[in-house]
Design a protein around this motif. Structure first.
Motif, PDB file in Angstrom:
ATOM      1  N   LEU A  65       0.828  -1.210   0.000  1.00  0.00           N
ATOM      2  CA  LEU A  65       0.000   0.000   0.000  1.00  0.00           C
ATOM      3  C   LEU A  65       0.859   1.255   0.000  1.00  0.00           C
ATOM      4  CD1 LEU A  65      -2.718  -1.120   2.589  1.00  0.00           C
ATOM      5  CD2 LEU A  65      -2.938  -1.068   0.099  1.00  0.00           C
ATOM      6  N   GLU A  66       1.923   1.241   0.800  1.00  0.00           N
ATOM      7  CA  GLU A  66       2.795   2.412   0.854  1.00  0.00           C
ATOM      8  C   GLU A  66       3.560   2.595  -0.450  1.00  0.00           C
ATOM      9  OE1 GLU A  66       5.202   1.790   4.259  1.00  0.00           O
ATOM     10  OE2 GLU A  66       3.599   2.198   5.709  1.00  0.00           O
ATOM     11  N   SER A  67       3.947   1.477  -1.074  1.00  0.00           N
ATOM     12  CA  SER A  67       4.660   1.591  -2.346  1.00  0.00           C
ATOM     13  C   SER A  67       3.752   2.137  -3.446  1.00  0.00           C
ATOM     14  CB  SER A  67       5.219   0.232  -2.763  1.00  0.00           C
ATOM     15  OG  SER A  67       4.168  -0.681  -3.031  1.00  0.00           O
ATOM     16  N   ASP A  68       2.441   1.937  -3.320  1.00  0.00           N
ATOM     17  CA  ASP A  68       1.486   2.490  -4.289  1.00  0.00           C
ATOM     18  C   ASP A  68       1.201   3.959  -4.054  1.00  0.00           C
ATOM     19  OD1 ASP A  68       1.290   0.133  -5.630  1.00  0.00           O
ATOM     20  OD2 ASP A  68      -0.546  -0.532  -4.643  1.00  0.00           O
ATOM     21  N   GLY A  69       1.778   4.539  -3.018  1.00  0.00           N
ATOM     22  CA  GLY A  69       1.591   5.958  -2.755  1.00  0.00           C
ATOM     23  C   GLY A  69       0.336   6.302  -1.980  1.00  0.00           C
ATOM     24  N   LEU A  70      -0.242   5.325  -1.292  1.00  0.00           N
ATOM     25  CA  LEU A  70      -1.461   5.564  -0.521  1.00  0.00           C
ATOM     26  C   LEU A  70      -1.075   6.135   0.841  1.00  0.00           C
ATOM     27  CD1 LEU A  70      -4.488   5.119  -1.028  1.00  0.00           C
ATOM     28  CD2 LEU A  70      -4.309   2.964   0.213  1.00  0.00           C
ATOM     29  N   SER A  71      -1.404   7.410   1.064  1.00  0.00           N
ATOM     30  CA  SER A  71      -1.025   8.068   2.312  1.00  0.00           C
ATOM     31  C   SER A  71      -2.052   7.781   3.403  1.00  0.00           C
ATOM     32  CB  SER A  71      -0.903   9.577   2.092  1.00  0.00           C
ATOM     33  OG  SER A  71      -2.169  10.133   1.756  1.00  0.00           O
ATOM     34  N   ASP A  72      -1.666   8.104   4.634  1.00  0.00           N
ATOM     35  CA  ASP A  72      -2.577   7.892   5.769  1.00  0.00           C
ATOM     36  C   ASP A  72      -3.817   8.778   5.664  1.00  0.00           C
ATOM     37  OD1 ASP A  72      -0.837   6.026   6.749  1.00  0.00           O
ATOM     38  OD2 ASP A  72       0.114   7.364   8.203  1.00  0.00           O
ATOM     39  N   ASP A  73      -3.655  10.001   5.143  1.00  0.00           N
ATOM     40  CA  ASP A  73      -4.811  10.885   4.976  1.00  0.00           C
ATOM     41  C   ASP A  73      -5.808  10.298   3.971  1.00  0.00           C
ATOM     42  OD1 ASP A  73      -3.736  12.671   6.767  1.00  0.00           O
ATOM     43  OD2 ASP A  73      -2.753  13.883   5.208  1.00  0.00           O
ATOM     44  N   GLN A  74      -5.300   9.754   2.888  1.00  0.00           N
ATOM     45  CA  GLN A  74      -6.190   9.132   1.907  1.00  0.00           C
ATOM     46  C   GLN A  74      -6.880   7.904   2.485  1.00  0.00           C
ATOM     47  OE1 GLN A  74      -3.297   8.474  -1.165  1.00  0.00           O
ATOM     48  NE2 GLN A  74      -3.851  10.341  -2.292  1.00  0.00           N
ATOM     49  N   ARG A  78      -7.664   7.393   5.638  1.00  0.00           N
ATOM     50  CA  ARG A  78      -8.716   7.844   6.564  1.00  0.00           C
ATOM     51  C   ARG A  78      -9.931   8.359   5.803  1.00  0.00           C
ATOM     52  NH1 ARG A  78      -4.154   9.394   9.776  1.00  0.00           N
ATOM     53  NH2 ARG A  78      -3.964  11.366   8.639  1.00  0.00           N
ATOM     54  N   GLU A  79      -9.686   9.049   4.685  1.00  0.00           N
ATOM     55  CA  GLU A  79     -10.800   9.616   3.920  1.00  0.00           C
ATOM     56  C   GLU A  79     -11.579   8.543   3.162  1.00  0.00           C
ATOM     57  OE1 GLU A  79     -11.502  12.834   0.265  1.00  0.00           O
ATOM     58  OE2 GLU A  79      -9.536  12.611   1.205  1.00  0.00           O
ATOM     59  N   ARG A  80     -10.893   7.601   2.550  1.00  0.00           N
ATOM     60  CA  ARG A  80     -11.556   6.609   1.710  1.00  0.00           C
ATOM     61  C   ARG A  80     -12.099   5.421   2.505  1.00  0.00           C
ATOM     62  NH1 ARG A  80      -7.141   5.987  -3.231  1.00  0.00           N
ATOM     63  NH2 ARG A  80      -6.960   8.214  -3.742  1.00  0.00           N
ATOM     64  N   TYR A  81     -11.325   4.970   3.487  1.00  0.00           N
ATOM     65  CA  TYR A  81     -11.668   3.715   4.141  1.00  0.00           C
ATOM     66  C   TYR A  81     -11.989   3.848   5.624  1.00  0.00           C
ATOM     67  CZ  TYR A  81      -9.294   2.257  -0.126  1.00  0.00           C
ATOM     68  OH  TYR A  81      -8.912   2.121  -1.430  1.00  0.00           O
ATOM     69  N   GLY A  82     -11.806   5.042   6.187  1.00  0.00           N
ATOM     70  CA  GLY A  82     -12.158   5.253   7.574  1.00  0.00           C
ATOM     71  C   GLY A  82     -11.259   4.549   8.568  1.00  0.00           C
ATOM     72  N   LEU A  83     -10.044   4.232   8.178  1.00  0.00           N
ATOM     73  CA  LEU A  83      -9.083   3.580   9.065  1.00  0.00           C
ATOM     74  C   LEU A  83      -7.921   4.509   9.335  1.00  0.00           C
ATOM     75  CD1 LEU A  83      -9.155   0.019   7.480  1.00  0.00           C
ATOM     76  CD2 LEU A  83     -10.212   0.747   9.627  1.00  0.00           C
ATOM     77  N   LYS A  84      -7.167   4.186  10.375  1.00  0.00           N
ATOM     78  CA  LYS A  84      -6.172   5.119  10.885  1.00  0.00           C
ATOM     79  C   LYS A  84      -4.985   5.285   9.954  1.00  0.00           C
ATOM     80  CE  LYS A  84      -3.353   6.038  14.994  1.00  0.00           C
ATOM     81  NZ  LYS A  84      -2.966   5.530  16.339  1.00  0.00           N
ATOM     82  N   ASN A  85      -4.391   4.182   9.508  1.00  0.00           N
ATOM     83  CA  ASN A  85      -3.187   4.243   8.682  1.00  0.00           C
ATOM     84  C   ASN A  85      -3.081   2.981   7.839  1.00  0.00           C
ATOM     85  OD1 ASN A  85      -2.295   2.265  10.526  1.00  0.00           O
ATOM     86  ND2 ASN A  85      -1.384   3.848  11.839  1.00  0.00           N
ATOM     87  N   SER A  86      -1.932   2.846   7.146  1.00  0.00           N
ATOM     88  CA  SER A  86      -1.748   1.711   6.239  1.00  0.00           C
ATOM     89  C   SER A  86      -1.683   0.388   6.987  1.00  0.00           C
ATOM     90  CB  SER A  86      -0.469   1.913   5.419  1.00  0.00           C
ATOM     91  OG  SER A  86       0.659   2.021   6.265  1.00  0.00           O
TER      92      SER A  86
END
Length: 500
Positions: free
Chosen positions: A58-67, A69-77
């Motif tokens: 997930l991190e290698s795909d560039g998915l940030s913690d803010d994204q 939280r916004e998309r999936y409602g979870l804290k971090n990767s």
């Protein structure tokens, strides 16, 4: 009326009919974004042994913690990875063809590297009569301190240069690796000679000259080892080695000694220069020829941007690790002579020879860890597999080091007696070196470097101040460092991303 448009009562002629409102999908009917993500990454998630593997993807795909939280409602990767890991059932499909082990390495090549590491020690056998003189204030043979100063500077500098060159090779930029080796070897040779001169001054010109040649050799040998030219280095050292072996049993004139030393040094330096010399031909970053006539402007050669290359600071921990391990090895060899006993050279030689098998066992462990990733279905099973493998490899290395120590002590002329304390200190230092290399392969170089630097500093202070019993200081320091590094290794064994 014919041709007229009927309008509902009460509406005005200039009023348009109302546009129907778009229907919205109720929230209960919308697809779950987590299910969509799990479906998209189904194959990868199903084969993951630990959620950390998914988090790394997930991190290698560039998915940030803010994204997240916004998309999936979870804290971090990591939270998202754990949720995906729970939603997808484990399955491990067998590969279609034979699995390639990227860590596979031939044993013969590693043994050859260990021999190449140890052969330069014969140069000191040939050069000993050239450095004749009274012992210094520490009780060491004449010229020892300048040679040690130059060697430590060379080990430190060239370890960092080797890491930088390997980093460039990993990026596929062989030209940048050659440039870093060319500049680094030249600067390292100069620094080693200056360190020897600063320690010895003008009172020991022969020692300074010998140390300067030693620094040149270390730089050129680093080039050849990084570029995979071990066989060429072995061939260049063969005449000097033969002369040193002959000098152990029969007197050799000083002129012949000097010719053998300078001959091998010259060949090694020329081989190293050949490996990093600017290649002939056009279209390379080394091409400095003028453009053909008839062009108004010279053609600019495209160069790779160094901003995308490895940082200089990234090589510093590796350089300090080389310094620390060099100090620990020298303290083990010099501890007895400073306290009035004989130099314990066989221990240092056996430790140097063991670096070849140590490298092979390290590669074997990494390959076995990848096989464990494919065969394990739970994090606990994977940790158990890797723990068994690391114990097996470490035990094999210690047995090899013990056999080499006994063999070199038996063959070395006038070698000090082998005692239990000496063997314990040597084996514990072997644990420190092997676990340090393992931590480097895990990417935990800062932890290994910190522990080894603290151990080297403690042993140096104890050696110079004669604090405690000289026979027990080394084993105690080595045991402490070995326990600390083993704890770090145990903490990383179950982390799947460290084995990728």
């Amino acid at each position: 009326m014919s041709g007229s448009i009927w309008m509902p009562p009460g509406s005005r002629p200039d009023t348009l009919p109302a546009i129907p409102r778009q229907r919205t999908t109720p929230s209960w009917a919308r697809p779950d974004p987590l299910d969509e993500l799990a479906e998209r990454l189904d194959d990868f998630i199903a084969a993951a042994v630990h959620p950390d593997e998914i988090a790394a993807l997930l991190e290698s795909d560039g998915l940030s913690d803010d994204q997240i939280r916004e998309r999936y409602g979870l804290k971090n990767s990591f939270a998202l990875a754990e949720e995906l890991y729970e939603r997808v059932e484990r399955r491990y499909p067998e590969p279609e063809g034979p699995v390639r082990d990227p860590w596979q390495l031939g044993l013969l090549g590693c043994l050859l590297r260990g021999v190449v590491f140890a052969l330069p020690g014969f140069a000191y056998v040939l050069g000993a009569p050239l450095l004749a003189g009274p012992r210094d204030d520490f009780g060491l043979p004449a010229g020892t301190v300048p040679l040690l100063a130059g060697a430590l500077v060379g080990w430190t500098w060239n370890q960092g240069i080797a890491h930088r060159a390997y980093s460039w090779l990993g990026l596929g930029d062989r030209g940048a690796a050659r440039r870093s080796l060319l500049l680094g070897a030249a600067v390292g040779a100069l620094l080693g000679a200056l360190a020897a001169l600063a320690v010895a001054g003008a009172a020991h010109p022969a020692a300074v000259a010998f140390a300067a040649g030693q620094s040149v050799y270390l730089g050129a040998a680093t080039v050849l080892l990084v570029m995979g030219r071990e066989r060429a280095l072995l061939a260049a050292l063969a005449p000097m080695t033969a002369g040193a072996v002959l000098a152990l049993v029969h007197p050799v004139p000083d002129t012949a000694r000097l010719i053998l030393l300078l001959g091998s040094l010259t060949v090694v330096a020329l081989l190293g220069l050949r490996e990093v010399a600017p290649p002939k031909g056009r279209g390379t970053v080394w091409d400095m020829r003028l453009p053909p006539r008839g062009r108004d402007k010279p053609r600019r050669t495209r160069r790779r941007s160094t901003t995308m290359g490895p940082r200089l600071s990234a090589s510093l921990p590796y350089a300090l690790f080389g310094l620390a391990t060099g100090v620990l090895t020298l303290c083990m060899a010099l501890g007895d002579v400073i306290t009035g006993e004989q130099l314990s050279a066989p221990a240092a030689v056996s430790l140097t020879l063991s670096m070849g098998p140590a490298e092979w066992l390290l590669y074997r462990f990494r390959g076995s860890a990848l096989a464990g990733l494919r065969s394990s279905s739970t994090p606990r099973a994977f940790r158990r597999t890797t723990a068994f493998t690391v114990v097996e490899c470490l035990a094999a290395y210690l047995v090899t080091l013990l056999a080499l120590s006994l063999a070199t002590s038996a063959l070395w002329p006038h070698a000090p007696g082998v005692t239990g304390v000496r063997l314990a200190g040597l084996l514990l230092l072997g644990v420190v070196l092997w676990t340090g290399l393992l931590l480097q392969s895990f990417g935990a170089v800062l932890g290994a470097t910190t522990i080894c630097c603290v151990a080297a500093l403690a042993q140096t202070v104890a050696l110079l101040t004669h604090a405690g019993s000289p026979h027990w200081v080394g084993p105690i320091v080595h045991a402490t460092a070995a326990v600390a590094q083993t704890a770090l290794v145990c903490g990383l064994l179950g982390r799947v991303t460290a084995h990728r």
